[in-house]
Design a protein around this motif. Structure first.
Motif, PDB file in Angstrom:
ATOM      1  N   MET A 171     -15.798 -11.595  14.490  1.00 23.62           N
ATOM      2  CA  MET A 171     -15.199 -12.689  13.724  1.00 23.62           C
ATOM      3  C   MET A 171     -15.238 -12.410  12.219  1.00 23.62           C
ATOM      4  SD  MET A 171     -16.023 -15.958  16.081  1.00 23.62           S
ATOM      5  CE  MET A 171     -14.912 -16.989  15.176  1.00 23.62           C
ATOM      6  N   SER A 172     -16.302 -11.773  11.746  1.00 27.10           N
ATOM      7  CA  SER A 172     -16.386 -11.431  10.324  1.00 27.10           C
ATOM      8  C   SER A 172     -15.330 -10.412   9.936  1.00 27.10           C
ATOM      9  CB  SER A 172     -17.774 -10.878   9.995  1.00 27.10           C
ATOM     10  OG  SER A 172     -18.756 -11.851  10.207  1.00 27.10           O
ATOM     11  N   ILE A 173     -15.201  -9.374  10.745  1.00 27.66           N
ATOM     12  CA  ILE A 173     -14.215  -8.344  10.413  1.00 27.66           C
ATOM     13  C   ILE A 173     -12.801  -8.895  10.548  1.00 27.66           C
ATOM     14  CG2 ILE A 173     -13.320  -6.072  11.052  1.00 27.66           C
ATOM     15  CD1 ILE A 173     -16.190  -5.248  11.614  1.00 27.66           C
ATOM     16  N   GLU A 174     -12.585  -9.795  11.492  1.00 30.31           N
ATOM     17  CA  GLU A 174     -11.271 -10.441  11.594  1.00 30.31           C
ATOM     18  C   GLU A 174     -10.983 -11.254  10.334  1.00 30.31           C
ATOM     19  OE1 GLU A 174      -7.716 -10.987  12.527  1.00 30.31           O
ATOM     20  OE2 GLU A 174      -8.847 -10.124  14.185  1.00 30.31           O
ATOM     21  N   GLY A 175     -11.992 -11.925   9.817  1.00 34.97           N
ATOM     22  CA  GLY A 175     -11.812 -12.660   8.563  1.00 34.97           C
ATOM     23  C   GLY A 175     -11.469 -11.735   7.408  1.00 34.97           C
ATOM     24  N   LEU A 176     -12.150 -10.594   7.320  1.00 35.85           N
ATOM     25  CA  LEU A 176     -11.840  -9.617   6.276  1.00 35.85           C
ATOM     26  C   LEU A 176     -10.438  -9.044   6.463  1.00 35.85           C
ATOM     27  CD1 LEU A 176     -15.263  -7.745   6.065  1.00 35.85           C
ATOM     28  CD2 LEU A 176     -14.284  -9.355   4.401  1.00 35.85           C
ATOM     29  N   ASN A 177     -10.046  -8.816   7.710  1.00 36.41           N
ATOM     30  CA  ASN A 177      -8.693  -8.338   7.999  1.00 36.41           C
ATOM     31  C   ASN A 177      -7.655  -9.355   7.519  1.00 36.41           C
ATOM     32  OD1 ASN A 177      -6.544  -6.791   9.301  1.00 36.41           O
ATOM     33  ND2 ASN A 177      -6.592  -8.369  10.884  1.00 36.41           N
ATOM     34  N   THR A 178      -7.902 -10.609   7.817  1.00 37.03           N
ATOM     35  CA  THR A 178      -6.981 -11.665   7.383  1.00 37.03           C
ATOM     36  C   THR A 178      -6.893 -11.704   5.861  1.00 37.03           C
ATOM     37  OG1 THR A 178      -7.411 -12.967   9.361  1.00 37.03           O
ATOM     38  CG2 THR A 178      -6.536 -14.156   7.450  1.00 37.03           C
TER      39      THR A 178
ATOM     40  N   ALA B 203      -7.468  -9.229   3.767  1.00 35.40           N
ATOM     41  CA  ALA B 203      -6.741  -8.037   3.305  1.00 35.40           C
ATOM     42  C   ALA B 203      -5.242  -8.203   3.499  1.00 35.40           C
ATOM     43  CB  ALA B 203      -7.248  -6.802   4.048  1.00 35.40           C
ATOM     44  N   GLU B 204      -4.850  -8.746   4.651  1.00 32.18           N
ATOM     45  CA  GLU B 204      -3.417  -8.960   4.912  1.00 32.18           C
ATOM     46  C   GLU B 204      -2.821  -9.973   3.936  1.00 32.18           C
ATOM     47  OE1 GLU B 204      -2.854 -10.009   9.003  1.00 32.18           O
ATOM     48  OE2 GLU B 204      -3.179  -7.950   9.696  1.00 32.18           O
ATOM     49  N   GLU B 205      -3.525 -11.052   3.703  1.00 28.47           N
ATOM     50  CA  GLU B 205      -3.028 -12.082   2.773  1.00 28.47           C
ATOM     51  C   GLU B 205      -2.907 -11.518   1.359  1.00 28.47           C
ATOM     52  OE1 GLU B 205      -1.977 -15.281   3.266  1.00 28.47           O
ATOM     53  OE2 GLU B 205      -2.160 -14.953   5.422  1.00 28.47           O
ATOM     54  N   MET B 206      -3.902 -10.739   0.945  1.00 29.25           N
ATOM     55  CA  MET B 206      -3.866 -10.155  -0.391  1.00 29.25           C
ATOM     56  C   MET B 206      -2.720  -9.161  -0.512  1.00 29.25           C
ATOM     57  SD  MET B 206      -6.973  -8.355  -2.536  1.00 29.25           S
ATOM     58  CE  MET B 206      -8.129  -9.312  -1.600  1.00 29.25           C
ATOM     59  N   ALA B 207      -2.541  -8.339   0.508  1.00 27.22           N
ATOM     60  CA  ALA B 207      -1.460  -7.352   0.484  1.00 27.22           C
ATOM     61  C   ALA B 207      -0.099  -8.040   0.433  1.00 27.22           C
ATOM     62  CB  ALA B 207      -1.554  -6.446   1.711  1.00 27.22           C
ATOM     63  N   ASP B 208       0.063  -9.103   1.217  1.00 30.78           N
ATOM     64  CA  ASP B 208       1.331  -9.839   1.217  1.00 30.78           C
ATOM     65  C   ASP B 208       1.567 -10.531  -0.126  1.00 30.78           C
ATOM     66  OD1 ASP B 208       1.873  -9.041   3.785  1.00 30.78           O
ATOM     67  OD2 ASP B 208       1.183 -10.911   4.708  1.00 30.78           O
ATOM     68  N   PHE B 209       0.496 -10.975  -0.766  1.00 31.05           N
ATOM     69  CA  PHE B 209       0.625 -11.637  -2.067  1.00 31.05           C
ATOM     70  C   PHE B 209       1.029 -10.628  -3.139  1.00 31.05           C
ATOM     71  CE2 PHE B 209      -1.232 -13.030  -6.126  1.00 31.05           C
ATOM     72  CZ  PHE B 209      -0.583 -14.250  -6.267  1.00 31.05           C
ATOM     73  N   VAL B 210       0.391  -9.470  -3.118  1.00 30.38           N
ATOM     74  CA  VAL B 210       0.665  -8.451  -4.137  1.00 30.38           C
ATOM     75  C   VAL B 210       2.043  -7.831  -3.948  1.00 30.38           C
ATOM     76  CG1 VAL B 210      -0.061  -6.151  -4.951  1.00 30.38           C
ATOM     77  CG2 VAL B 210      -1.758  -7.936  -4.533  1.00 30.38           C
TER      78      VAL B 210
ATOM     79  N   LYS C 179      -2.702  -2.647   6.040  1.00 31.16           N
ATOM     80  CA  LYS C 179      -2.815  -3.677   7.078  1.00 31.16           C
ATOM     81  C   LYS C 179      -3.183  -3.065   8.430  1.00 31.16           C
ATOM     82  CE  LYS C 179       0.224  -7.238   6.360  1.00 31.16           C
ATOM     83  NZ  LYS C 179       1.555  -7.812   6.198  1.00 31.16           N
ATOM     84  N   ASP C 180      -2.617  -1.915   8.748  1.00 31.37           N
ATOM     85  CA  ASP C 180      -2.941  -1.247  10.016  1.00 31.37           C
ATOM     86  C   ASP C 180      -4.400  -0.796  10.042  1.00 31.37           C
ATOM     87  OD1 ASP C 180      -0.359  -1.648  10.857  1.00 31.37           O
ATOM     88  OD2 ASP C 180       0.296   0.425  10.508  1.00 31.37           O
ATOM     89  N   VAL C 181      -4.889  -0.265   8.935  1.00 31.14           N
ATOM     90  CA  VAL C 181      -6.282   0.179   8.873  1.00 31.14           C
ATOM     91  C   VAL C 181      -7.224  -1.018   9.038  1.00 31.14           C
ATOM     92  CG1 VAL C 181      -8.042   1.133   7.315  1.00 31.14           C
ATOM     93  CG2 VAL C 181      -5.841   2.289   7.563  1.00 31.14           C
ATOM     94  N   ALA C 182      -6.905  -2.126   8.382  1.00 27.74           N
ATOM     95  CA  ALA C 182      -7.730  -3.326   8.521  1.00 27.74           C
ATOM     96  C   ALA C 182      -7.731  -3.823   9.966  1.00 27.74           C
ATOM     97  CB  ALA C 182      -7.244  -4.422   7.561  1.00 27.74           C
ATOM     98  N   ALA C 183      -6.573  -3.800  10.610  1.00 25.17           N
ATOM     99  CA  ALA C 183      -6.489  -4.199  12.016  1.00 25.17           C
ATOM    100  C   ALA C 183      -7.263  -3.221  12.897  1.00 25.17           C
ATOM    101  CB  ALA C 183      -5.025  -4.273  12.459  1.00 25.17           C
ATOM    102  N   GLY C 184      -7.256  -1.952  12.539  1.00 22.99           N
ATOM    103  CA  GLY C 184      -8.026  -0.961  13.277  1.00 22.99           C
ATOM    104  C   GLY C 184      -9.525  -1.241  13.225  1.00 22.99           C
ATOM    105  N   ALA C 185      -9.995  -1.725  12.095  1.00 24.75           N
ATOM    106  CA  ALA C 185     -11.415  -2.083  11.970  1.00 24.75           C
ATOM    107  C   ALA C 185     -11.769  -3.204  12.947  1.00 24.75           C
ATOM    108  CB  ALA C 185     -11.733  -2.491  10.531  1.00 24.75           C
ATOM    109  N   VAL C 186     -10.878  -4.173  13.081  1.00 31.08           N
ATOM    110  CA  VAL C 186     -11.092  -5.256  14.048  1.00 31.08           C
ATOM    111  C   VAL C 186     -11.123  -4.679  15.461  1.00 31.08           C
ATOM    112  CG1 VAL C 186     -10.199  -7.418  14.994  1.00 31.08           C
ATOM    113  CG2 VAL C 186      -9.993  -6.960  12.545  1.00 31.08           C
TER     114      VAL C 186
END
Length: 119
Positions: A65-72, A74-81, A93-100
């Motif tokens: 659940m923690s890593i899923e939160g970090l993934n979310t 990262a995705e939100e930040m990437a989409d914002f930037v 985003k793929d690397v973050a999902a891979g961590a999950v």
């Protein structure tokens, strides 16, 4: 009071609770993982797992659940930037999902080690 050491910690705790609530309310992946966490917790009581098994189960749930939160995040930040498609953003985003994925596989292995012998 809010400028004291304790006040700042309480304020930070409030932000953490707010963030956890926002994840649970808005993110389908965390919602699914929460249901799974509840189910394996019920299974833990049903099968009367040991204290050590509880520790591994709680760590696995917290990790996923923690890593899923970090993934979310990262995705939100990437989409914002960079809201438009970009190969580098896709990679991030793929690397973050891979961590999950790694955390989820570890959790499944832990669950199998705990519960398969009990079936």
């Amino acid at each position: 009071m809010w400028n004291s050491y304790l006040g700042k910690r309480l304020k930070g705790f409030g932000y953490a609770i707010k963030g956890a609530w926002m994840l649970l309310k808005n993110e389908p992946s965390i919602q699914v993982q929460s249901v799974i966490a509840i189910l394996v917790t019920i299974a833990g009581f049903y099968f009367e797992i040991s204290a050590v098994e509880w520790m591994f189960q709680v760590i696995a749930i917290g990790l996923v659940m923690s890593i899923e939160g970090l993934n979310t995040a990262a995705e939100e930040m990437a989409d914002f930037v960079h809201p438009d498609f970009h190969n580098k953003i896709g990679y991030i985003k793929d690397v973050a999902a891979g961590a999950v994925f790694f955390a989820a596989i570890a959790a499944v292995v832990i669950a199998c080690i705990i519960y398969l012998p009990k079936l």
